[in-house]
Structures are given as structure tokens and as C-alpha cells.
Design a protein around this motif. Sequence first.
Motif, PDB file in Angstrom:
ATOM      1  N   SER A   1      45.111  30.469  14.246  1.00  0.00           N
ATOM      2  CA  SER A   1      43.645  30.479  14.212  1.00  0.00           C
ATOM      3  C   SER A   1      43.119  31.176  12.960  1.00  0.00           C
ATOM      4  CB  SER A   1      43.099  31.190  15.450  1.00  0.00           C
ATOM      5  OG  SER A   1      43.481  30.527  16.626  1.00  0.00           O
TER       6      SER A   1
ATOM      7  N   THR B   1      40.552  29.385  10.320  1.00  0.00           N
ATOM      8  CA  THR B   1      39.260  30.001  10.018  1.00  0.00           C
ATOM      9  C   THR B   1      39.053  30.138   8.519  1.00  0.00           C
ATOM     10  OG1 THR B   1      39.266  31.230  12.111  1.00  0.00           O
ATOM     11  CG2 THR B   1      37.817  32.044  10.365  1.00  0.00           C
TER      12      THR B   1
ATOM     13  N   HIS C   1      43.390  39.027  14.970  1.00  0.00           N
ATOM     14  CA  HIS C   1      42.976  39.414  16.322  1.00  0.00           C
ATOM     15  C   HIS C   1      44.187  39.727  17.200  1.00  0.00           C
ATOM     16  CE1 HIS C   1      42.693  34.775  17.104  1.00  0.00           C
ATOM     17  NE2 HIS C   1      43.944  35.197  17.245  1.00  0.00           N
TER      18      HIS C   1
ATOM     19  N   CYS D   1      41.450  39.099  21.014  1.00  0.00           N
ATOM     20  CA  CYS D   1      40.650  38.064  20.351  1.00  0.00           C
ATOM     21  C   CYS D   1      39.152  38.314  20.358  1.00  0.00           C
ATOM     22  CB  CYS D   1      40.928  36.722  21.003  1.00  0.00           C
ATOM     23  SG  CYS D   1      42.647  36.194  20.851  1.00  0.00           S
ATOM     24  N   PHE D   2      38.663  39.263  21.141  1.00  0.00           N
ATOM     25  CA  PHE D   2      37.235  39.523  21.111  1.00  0.00           C
ATOM     26  C   PHE D   2      36.959  40.997  21.377  1.00  0.00           C
ATOM     27  CE2 PHE D   2      38.447  38.304  25.318  1.00  0.00           C
ATOM     28  CZ  PHE D   2      37.618  38.952  26.212  1.00  0.00           C
TER      29      PHE D   2
ATOM     30  N   GLN E   1      36.033  36.661  28.441  1.00  0.00           N
ATOM     31  CA  GLN E   1      36.257  35.629  27.418  1.00  0.00           C
ATOM     32  C   GLN E   1      35.336  34.432  27.615  1.00  0.00           C
ATOM     33  OE1 GLN E   1      38.086  36.109  30.101  1.00  0.00           O
ATOM     34  NE2 GLN E   1      39.491  34.440  30.565  1.00  0.00           N
TER      35      GLN E   1
ATOM     36  N   GLY F   1      33.848  37.500  18.885  1.00  0.00           N
ATOM     37  CA  GLY F   1      35.206  37.456  18.375  1.00  0.00           C
ATOM     38  C   GLY F   1      35.522  38.644  17.490  1.00  0.00           C
ATOM     39  N   THR F   2      36.805  38.918  17.324  1.00  0.00           N
ATOM     40  CA  THR F   2      37.260  40.083  16.576  1.00  0.00           C
ATOM     41  C   THR F   2      36.947  39.974  15.094  1.00  0.00           C
ATOM     42  OG1 THR F   2      38.996  40.329  18.224  1.00  0.00           O
ATOM     43  CG2 THR F   2      39.282  41.560  16.190  1.00  0.00           C
TER      44      THR F   2
ATOM     45  N   VAL G   1      32.353  36.825  13.289  1.00  0.00           N
ATOM     46  CA  VAL G   1      31.321  36.558  14.288  1.00  0.00           C
ATOM     47  C   VAL G   1      30.250  37.638  14.181  1.00  0.00           C
ATOM     48  CG1 VAL G   1      30.830  36.361  16.761  1.00  0.00           C
ATOM     49  CG2 VAL G   1      32.972  35.439  15.836  1.00  0.00           C
TER      50      VAL G   1
ATOM     51  N   CYS H   1      47.276  37.885  21.747  1.00  0.00           N
ATOM     52  CA  CYS H   1      46.766  36.508  21.694  1.00  0.00           C
ATOM     53  C   CYS H   1      47.777  35.570  22.352  1.00  0.00           C
ATOM     54  CB  CYS H   1      46.480  36.082  20.258  1.00  0.00           C
ATOM     55  SG  CYS H   1      45.926  34.371  20.096  1.00  0.00           S
TER      56      CYS H   1
END
Length: 367
Positions: A63, A67, A83, A109-110, A126, A134-135, A138, A178
Motif C-alpha cells: 500500500s 500511495t 503503517h 493502519c489508522f 476501521q 489513516g496513519t 490523510v 497490517c
Amino acid sequence: MPTSGTTSGTTSGTTSKTYDRTRVAAWAAPASGEPLAPTTIERRAVGENDVLIAIEYAGICHSDIHTVRGDWGPQPFPVVPGHEIVGTVAEVGSAVTRHRVGDRVGVGCFVNSCRQCVNCLRGDEQFCLDGGVGTYAVTDRDGTTTQGGYSTHVVVDAHFVMSVPDGIDPAAAAPLLCAGITTYSPLKRWGAGPGKQVAIVGLGGLGHMGVKIAHAMGAEVTVLSQSLKKQEDALRLGADHYYASSDRGTFGALAGRFDLVLNTVSASLDINAYLRLLAVDGAFVNVGAPPEPFSVNPMSLIYGRHTVAGSMIGGMAETQEMLDFCAEHGIGADVEVIPASAVNEAYERVLASDVRYRFVIDTSTIG
């Protein structure tokens, strides 16, 4: 060590307030598709409910690559990915009671949610109806942009900080935040355990964790991978059987066998072929993110009462449960630890499937 300073910010209307900030070393993508490079970023001061974490290890997730390369749309560059974070507590806010200075902790992840909607109150942060934060990359609830774990320090609300048990090597623990929870949650929810037949599709960063966790839960585990090249690894990780999905004979031989098929790959699949592998009341659960929609023949569902479902990481309580489970069973990710200077090479190797099975950055090499 982070360096402190102050900046002036505006809260509401014309009322201004001075916030203490901390600058820390990091590696960031300056723009879409550009190589990551060393930089410094600003972290907020430790509030009463916050934890300052001195990061030790940060895992590289696919991911992250999607990104920073713009695969998932425009991003608020520069972006510090990461994350899958493990480190030690360096400071806690005055209201924090669950973590103490020196504790080993993790962040996934967050890092925020409303904590008031029905999903948050149920422990499924979540799926926050107001939008989980998100980590990295965001907008947080204070208007700042989150930056991830490819850095020396991070400040996170204590609610979103997990305790990492002593029984897990810290480098091997990072991907659990994750890949570990992404596979643990559906395996638990769909009843992987003694007497159950579980198939794991793919043996990468997610798949290898799925094999380890399903085996520890007591299920009979089969790996379905494109070729036979990872067969020896799969059996070492805990799989009972291994088949090549490129061999069409595999689907005939395994028809009607599995209570659960967990798909961990992001490639397009003939989902109807995999649905034929399910036993009556079996479920095909997707945790990968294929670029194209699945096309499902309704008869693949009707005949056998089959279910197609999806799953996304887990809430805070379940993530802690997963870490405790992994410690109890001696489970960590198979990792290759790298210096921060090798991150761009590592991205290329991930894209070439040249890692077994997760890269982890030693953040002592940052700055």
C-alpha cells in the motif's frame, strides 16, 4: 532525538494559539513517482491523551508503494509512508494510563476515528462512519496531514497504540500491525480452527501470515499459489498442502473441499473457479485489492450456499488480541531488515516479488 520548537496556528475565527511542535528525521516521497529521500517533518506536541513513540522498525507494505506512486489518486505530497510501526514509548500525556515510558508498542493502519458512531463503539474503528484517519497521507481531525512510520518518532493518540508482547521480535512484529491483523481478522470471523479446511490464495506478505495464523488456529491449511516455486516455504510456514493455481487440474482435484478460501492477492482472478472449491456454506473472503471488479455467476453462489465477502484489518481490541495470539504461538513475520537508504531498492524488489516476505526498515538508520 527530536528537536522542539513552536509555531503559531489559528483555531477558530481569529483566535490564535501557539502549539509546541517537534521536528524529526524521516524519509518521504516528494512527489508522485519520485524516489523517497531524507527530510525532516513536524510532529505535534504530546497532548494529554497522546503517546510519543521512538520508532525502532517500520514495515514496508505494498500500500505504501501504491500511495507514493499515485496509483490510488492524488496525494498530499510530500508523503512519509509507513503503517507498520514498532517502537518504544518516549513520553506519555497526563491522561494516559495504559502505556508507560519504555514500553514496546505498535501502531497500525489508522490513528484516529470519531469513537462515537455505532461501528467505533462496537470496536470496529476501521469502519468509522465518520471516516477513520489513516496513519499517513490523510487529513487528521485537527486539520494536519498524517505522516507515517518511515521516521524516527511519531505522536499518536493512546487509544490507537497497541502493546507489543515481549514474546515477539520487534522487527518481526512490525508487519503484524497490517499483514497480521488483515489475515487474523477474517480467519477468526469465518471460523478457522480444528476440523476446518482453509485455503490461502497467494504466498506473499499477507499470504505467509495467513498460513502461519491459520495453522496456529488448528485448521488444515492449503496454499494455492501461481507456481510451485514457494512450495517448500509454504510447508515450512505451516501449510499442510500446496497446489499451483496455474494448473487447471488443481481446481478439479480440490472441488468442494474448503470451508474458507482467503484471497490475499491483488491480481484479477476467475472468482467462479475459486467458488467451486468451496464446501457447502463455504466462504470466499477477499483481503486483496484487485484493480478490476469480480464477475460472479449467481449459480456459483446458489449451488452450495456460498458466500463472497471482504475484510479490512481490524479494530483496536482485535488488533491487540492478534498480537497476544501471535506472541502465545511464537508467530512473527518473515522479514528482511534494511537501512532507510535501501527503501527505493526495496520498493522495486517488492514490485518484482523479490522478498520473502516483508521488508522492514531499521529506523535507527534514519537521520
